[in-house]
Design an enzyme around this catalytic site. Structure first.
Site, mmCIF file in Angstrom:
data_model
loop_
_atom_site.group_PDB
_atom_site.id
_atom_site.type_symbol
_atom_site.label_atom_id
_atom_site.label_comp_id
_atom_site.label_asym_id
_atom_site.label_seq_id
_atom_site.Cartn_x
_atom_site.Cartn_y
_atom_site.Cartn_z
ATOM 1 N N CYS A 167 0.608 -0.927 0.116
ATOM 2 C CA CYS A 167 0.423 0.123 -0.042
ATOM 3 C C CYS A 167 1.010 1.013 -0.044
ATOM 4 O O CYS A 167 2.106 1.441 -0.318
ATOM 5 C CB CYS A 167 -0.951 0.322 0.897
ATOM 6 S SG CYS A 167 -2.174 -1.151 1.676
ATOM 7 N N LYS A 196 -2.264 -6.384 -19.840
ATOM 8 C CA LYS A 196 -1.896 -7.524 -18.615
ATOM 9 C C LYS A 196 -2.087 -8.515 -18.021
ATOM 10 O O LYS A 196 -2.236 -8.662 -17.354
ATOM 11 C CB LYS A 196 -1.599 -6.131 -17.452
ATOM 12 C CG LYS A 196 -0.952 -6.867 -16.131
ATOM 13 C CD LYS A 196 -0.201 -6.851 -16.319
ATOM 14 C CE LYS A 196 0.533 -7.090 -15.261
ATOM 15 N NZ LYS A 196 2.030 -8.190 -15.864
ATOM 16 N N ASN A 239 1.166 -0.417 6.238
ATOM 17 C CA ASN A 239 1.945 -0.746 4.551
ATOM 18 C C ASN A 239 2.294 -1.789 5.523
ATOM 19 O O ASN A 239 3.125 -2.111 5.524
ATOM 20 C CB ASN A 239 2.353 -0.150 3.878
ATOM 21 C CG ASN A 239 3.021 -0.662 3.015
ATOM 22 O OD1 ASN A 239 2.448 -1.798 2.604
ATOM 23 N ND2 ASN A 239 4.321 -0.710 2.451
ATOM 24 N N GLY A 240 1.609 -3.413 4.937
ATOM 25 C CA GLY A 240 2.491 -4.019 5.599
ATOM 26 C C GLY A 240 1.494 -5.255 6.155
ATOM 27 O O GLY A 240 0.585 -5.696 5.903
ATOM 28 N N TRP A 247 -3.722 -1.543 -1.462
ATOM 29 C CA TRP A 247 -3.738 -2.851 -1.317
ATOM 30 C C TRP A 247 -4.372 -4.016 -0.933
ATOM 31 O O TRP A 247 -3.149 -3.988 0.139
ATOM 32 C CB TRP A 247 -2.345 -3.200 -2.807
ATOM 33 C CG TRP A 247 -2.029 -4.553 -3.566
ATOM 34 C CD1 TRP A 247 -1.214 -5.708 -3.176
ATOM 35 C CD2 TRP A 247 -2.265 -4.018 -5.079
ATOM 36 N NE1 TRP A 247 -1.742 -6.499 -4.173
ATOM 37 C CE2 TRP A 247 -1.839 -6.044 -5.222
ATOM 38 C CE3 TRP A 247 -3.194 -3.857 -6.028
ATOM 39 C CZ2 TRP A 247 -2.182 -6.337 -6.642
ATOM 40 C CZ3 TRP A 247 -3.151 -3.926 -6.895
ATOM 41 C CH2 TRP A 247 -2.954 -5.304 -7.635
ATOM 42 N N HIS A 279 14.574 -34.409 -30.839
ATOM 43 C CA HIS A 279 13.911 -34.316 -31.649
ATOM 44 C C HIS A 279 12.935 -33.708 -32.842
ATOM 45 O O HIS A 279 11.862 -33.495 -33.778
ATOM 46 C CB HIS A 279 12.918 -35.352 -30.890
ATOM 47 C CG HIS A 279 14.011 -36.416 -29.883
ATOM 48 N ND1 HIS A 279 14.121 -37.945 -30.722
ATOM 49 C CD2 HIS A 279 13.646 -36.280 -28.607
ATOM 50 C CE1 HIS A 279 14.512 -38.247 -29.194
ATOM 51 N NE2 HIS A 279 14.121 -37.645 -28.727
ATOM 52 N N LYS A 309 9.396 -14.687 -22.029
ATOM 53 C CA LYS A 309 9.107 -13.064 -21.785
ATOM 54 C C LYS A 309 10.298 -12.282 -23.368
ATOM 55 O O LYS A 309 9.880 -11.323 -23.130
ATOM 56 C CB LYS A 309 10.772 -13.140 -20.419
ATOM 57 C CG LYS A 309 10.423 -13.438 -19.428
ATOM 58 C CD LYS A 309 9.462 -11.934 -18.418
ATOM 59 C CE LYS A 309 7.736 -11.986 -18.788
ATOM 60 N NZ LYS A 309 7.007 -13.148 -18.529
ATOM 61 N N ARG A 321 1.556 2.045 -6.518
ATOM 62 C CA ARG A 321 1.951 0.696 -4.607
ATOM 63 C C ARG A 321 0.223 0.535 -4.906
ATOM 64 O O ARG A 321 0.339 -0.120 -3.766
ATOM 65 C CB ARG A 321 2.181 1.279 -3.689
ATOM 66 C CG ARG A 321 3.500 2.496 -4.354
ATOM 67 C CD ARG A 321 3.775 2.628 -2.705
ATOM 68 N NE ARG A 321 4.282 1.968 -1.745
ATOM 69 C CZ ARG A 321 5.041 1.245 -1.458
ATOM 70 N NH1 ARG A 321 6.151 1.302 -2.004
ATOM 71 N NH2 ARG A 321 5.290 0.434 -0.235
ATOM 72 N N GLU A 325 7.506 -11.309 -25.888
ATOM 73 C CA GLU A 325 6.173 -10.235 -25.085
ATOM 74 C C GLU A 325 7.425 -9.353 -25.629
ATOM 75 O O GLU A 325 6.646 -7.821 -25.919
ATOM 76 C CB GLU A 325 6.307 -10.148 -23.874
ATOM 77 C CG GLU A 325 5.602 -11.421 -23.356
ATOM 78 C CD GLU A 325 5.247 -11.672 -21.959
ATOM 79 O OE1 GLU A 325 4.057 -11.970 -20.833
ATOM 80 O OE2 GLU A 325 6.172 -12.016 -21.388
ATOM 81 N N GLU A 367 9.603 -20.234 -20.046
ATOM 82 C CA GLU A 367 9.435 -18.272 -19.696
ATOM 83 C C GLU A 367 10.314 -17.433 -19.604
ATOM 84 O O GLU A 367 9.880 -16.414 -20.077
ATOM 85 C CB GLU A 367 9.240 -18.589 -18.196
ATOM 86 C CG GLU A 367 8.944 -17.442 -17.424
ATOM 87 C CD GLU A 367 7.351 -16.141 -17.895
ATOM 88 O OE1 GLU A 367 8.083 -14.541 -17.245
ATOM 89 O OE2 GLU A 367 6.752 -17.265 -18.373
HETATM 90 C C1 BG6 Z 1 -1.502 -12.102 -20.343
HETATM 91 C C2 BG6 Z 1 -0.324 -11.846 -19.839
HETATM 92 O O1 BG6 Z 1 -2.548 -10.855 -20.439
HETATM 93 O O2 BG6 Z 1 -2.276 -12.366 -19.422
HETATM 94 C C3 BG6 Z 1 0.784 -12.003 -19.190
HETATM 95 O O3 BG6 Z 1 0.092 -10.246 -20.683
HETATM 96 C C4 BG6 Z 1 -0.078 -13.136 -18.355
HETATM 97 O O4 BG6 Z 1 2.159 -11.439 -18.767
HETATM 98 C C5 BG6 Z 1 -1.351 -13.665 -19.307
HETATM 99 O O5 BG6 Z 1 0.636 -13.943 -17.765
HETATM 100 C C6 BG6 Z 1 -2.046 -14.700 -17.851
HETATM 101 O O6 BG6 Z 1 -2.266 -13.441 -17.142
HETATM 102 P P1 BG6 Z 1 -2.911 -13.536 -15.503
HETATM 103 O O7 BG6 Z 1 -3.043 -12.828 -14.730
HETATM 104 O O8 BG6 Z 1 -3.790 -14.689 -15.326
HETATM 105 O O9 BG6 Z 1 -2.012 -14.225 -15.293
#
Ligand code: BG6
Length: 606
Positions: free
Chosen positions: A2, A601, A98-99, A74, A502, A483, A27, A486, A479
């Protein structure tokens, strides 16, 4: 995570508090509130929703006064709501925090037995009642009452306290959560982070763990919990407020990469019980020991699920399947009573994961959400929730939420392992001890990742990348590739190293960078032979290797070093250089790292 603010001086407190909270909204932004003292009378305004909702309230009801505290939330304990919004009041006292108060359940029970009435589900409210209790024992300085209260609190806090019995002062304290003082002429500002006070002063004091401060407009007294005076140096900040929101990092993603040690330790906080070699999921137990675990997720969360399979199968010896939520929901899945279906989602709003877990719930499975957003849709629909405490993640490419999810899955594995009777005390003790060392090893690994810019420059024009890993490193290969895709828009593929011969081996030539995750331990020798196969075909090898590994250098052109850890926990370290590599390549290519093209996101539509 927070944001808290405080002010005393000659300005209108609410305008300073609201300006500060606006700067701290990154935050947390699910509810907010302020408490202002004027002529010994305290007024509180707070509500659910973004800061704009509080602004609307303040537009209707101005709060006069030159002393106050504020908060933007948060949620960690208690869903976002008006009654869970801060400040929390008890008697003459109001508190913003916050904590996480780890022993809030025990404190609440004791206070209720002593006649206190609680009006929220938060852990924070216990602090307000403890200060009120201390003041009720007889007249004393506010700072003394706060010290008595905090002496009973276990966990983390940046806390600000006002009391209408003490109209000219307020008190703040810090333990494991950030807090900074801004000292002006006849006024003092307090905030969780520098952005909130840079508009007013650049003369700041960064408080340390254990600091308690009694604050008046013309005086600041720093002491420890026993009241012993402490001197802290003033620093001058040169950042702009925007830079400060990123803590001086050029992008939120890089800031969040460096926040991972804290995100993991906050997610483990209060859940690992070394005394009893156990792990708890918070206030909720699973209704039964599952006969099978099914993990559902999308994107980066899916890769966390793949690591979760290793953690749960090898720790709890219970079969664990991992499914793409978008596939599971339409496959007429075989799932039902006795199954524990775990939905992993940072946002808690991803449409495919939400629909998939509803499908599983409808078929009689027990459902558990692992989410980073309190009271999100997936958290609300599941029987049980295990929240990660990574704080808001702003960068679209998920980093700190990924490692926080791995920490949560390790907690779940120990919890189920103990209750299934398959995890022996000694093994539980070893895993818990290793887990508790991970945040420090993450910090060491991140500090060791120098030369990323130069490495990125070598590959800035690459058309493709291949990522290879075995065992728990296979999901990390996936992953790492994700990354890079993306944020740099380079085509990249993650592959199980054992599968290379293979198929993907056909791709290898002197133009292909091949990232091989090769930590010491299980499968290391096999990975070395895969490395040799890549070298034999002129592939450019970048290895992720364990510090102290003397053998790997001859197999590769570049090495990204990570600290040593047991096989099951290596992913919390081996993913770090891959996040940094993707970041460095994306920056070298001039991509919009925090808001890459075509991505969101959270995808809340199908
Ligand atoms: C995508 C994001 O839209 O959704 C990724 O760009 C994320 O970063 C994926 O891993 C899944 O999102 P969440 O919120 O369900 O973990």
């Amino acid at each position: 995570m927070c944001g808290i603010v405080g002010y005393v001086g000659t300005r209108v407190a609410t305008s300073v508090l609201m300006n500060g909270l606006r700067r701290l909204e990154y935050r947390g932004y699910d509810s907010a509130g302020v408490a202002v003292l004027s002529g010994g009378k305290m007024q509180i305004l707070r509500c659910r929703g973004k800061l704009s909702a509080l602004e609307a309230l303040l537009a209707e009801t101005a709060l006069p006064g030159n002393l106050g505290i504020g908060h933007t939330r948060w949620a960690t304990h208690g869903r976002p709501s008006d009654e869970n919004a801060h400040p929390h009041k008890a008697g003459p006292v109001a508190v913003v925090h916050n904590g996480i108060v780890e022993n809030h359940v025990a404190l609440r029970e004791r206070l209720q037995a002593a006649g206190c009435t609680f009006s929220s589900q938060t852990d924070t409210e216990v602090i307000a009642h403890l200060v009120d209790e201390a003041l009720a024992k007889g007249p004393k300085p506010l700072v003394t009452a706060v010290c008595e209260a905090l002496a009973q609190v276990e966990g983390s806090y940046a806390v600000a306290v006002v009391s209408d019995l003490h109209p000219d002062e307020f008190v703040v304290a810090k333990l494991a959560s950030p807090l900074v003082l801004g000292v002006g002429e006849g006024e003092v500002f307090v905030a969780s982070d520098a952005p909130a006070l840079l508009e007013y002063t650049r003369e700041v004091i960064f408080l340390e763990d254990g600091d308690v401060v009694a604050i008046r407009a013309d005086q600041v007294e720093i002491m420890d919990l026993a009241g012993k005076p402490i001197v802290r140096a003033k620093k001058t900040i040169t950042w702009t407020a925007a830079q400060a929101e990123k803590a001086g990092y050029p992008h939120f993603m890089l800031k969040e990469i460096h926040e991972q040690p804290r995100a993991v330790s906050d997610t483990l906080r209060g859940r690992l019980l070394p005394d009893t070699n156990d792990a708890v999921l918070g206030d909720e137990e699973l209704p039964e020991v599952p006969k099978r675990v099914v993990i559902l997720a999308c994107g980066t969360s899916y890769h966390a699920g793949l690591v979760g399979k290793f953690l749960i199968e090898s720790t709890a010896r219970i079969p664990c399947e991992v499914d793409l939520a978008s596939e599971f929901r339409y496959r007429d899945p075989v799932v039902g009573p006795g199954d524990l279906v775990v939905a992993i989602s940072q946002s808690g709003e991803t449409a495919d994961t939400l629909a998939a877990v509803k499908e599983a719930k409808g078929r009689g499975a027990t459902t558990l959400a692992i989410c980073n957003v309190v009271d999100s849709a997936i958290a609300r629909v599941c029987h049980r929730v295990l929240y990660t405490h990574a704080g808001p993640e702003i960068g679209v490419a998920s980093t700190k939420c990924f490692t926080a999810q791995l920490a949560a899955l390790a907690v779940l594995a120990i919890h189920v392992g103990k209750r299934s009777g398959n995890l022996k005390d000694a093994d539980a003790a070893a895993l818990i001890s290793e887990l508790m060392h991970i945040p420090a090893k993450m910090t060491e690994t991140l500090q060791g990742l120098t030369g990323m810019k130069e490495l990125a420059r070598k590959h800035v024009h690459a058309r493709d990348f291949l990522f290879l890993g075995r065992g728990t490193s296979y999901p990390i290969a996936l992953e790492g590739a994700l990354k890079l895709k993306e944020i740099s828009y380079i085509h990249a593929e993650g592959y199980a190293a054992g599968e290379m011969k293979h198929g993907p081996i056909a791709l290898i030539d002197d133009g292909l960078p091949v990232v091989v995750i090769a930590p010491l331990g299980k499968g290391y020798d096999k990975v070395l032979s895969n490395l040799a196969e890549v070298r034999a075909r002129e592939g450019h090898v970048i290895a992720v290797a364990t510090v102290g590994d003397k053998a790997i250098a001859e197999y590769c052109q570049d090495i990204l070093w990570v600290q040593d850890a047991p096989h099951l926990l290596q992913p919390l370290l081996t993913v770090l250089p891959l996040q940094m590599l993707a970041y460095a390549v994306a920056v070298a290519r001039g991509s919009d790292v925090d808001q890459p093209r075509n991505l969101a996101k959270s995808v809340t539509v199908e």
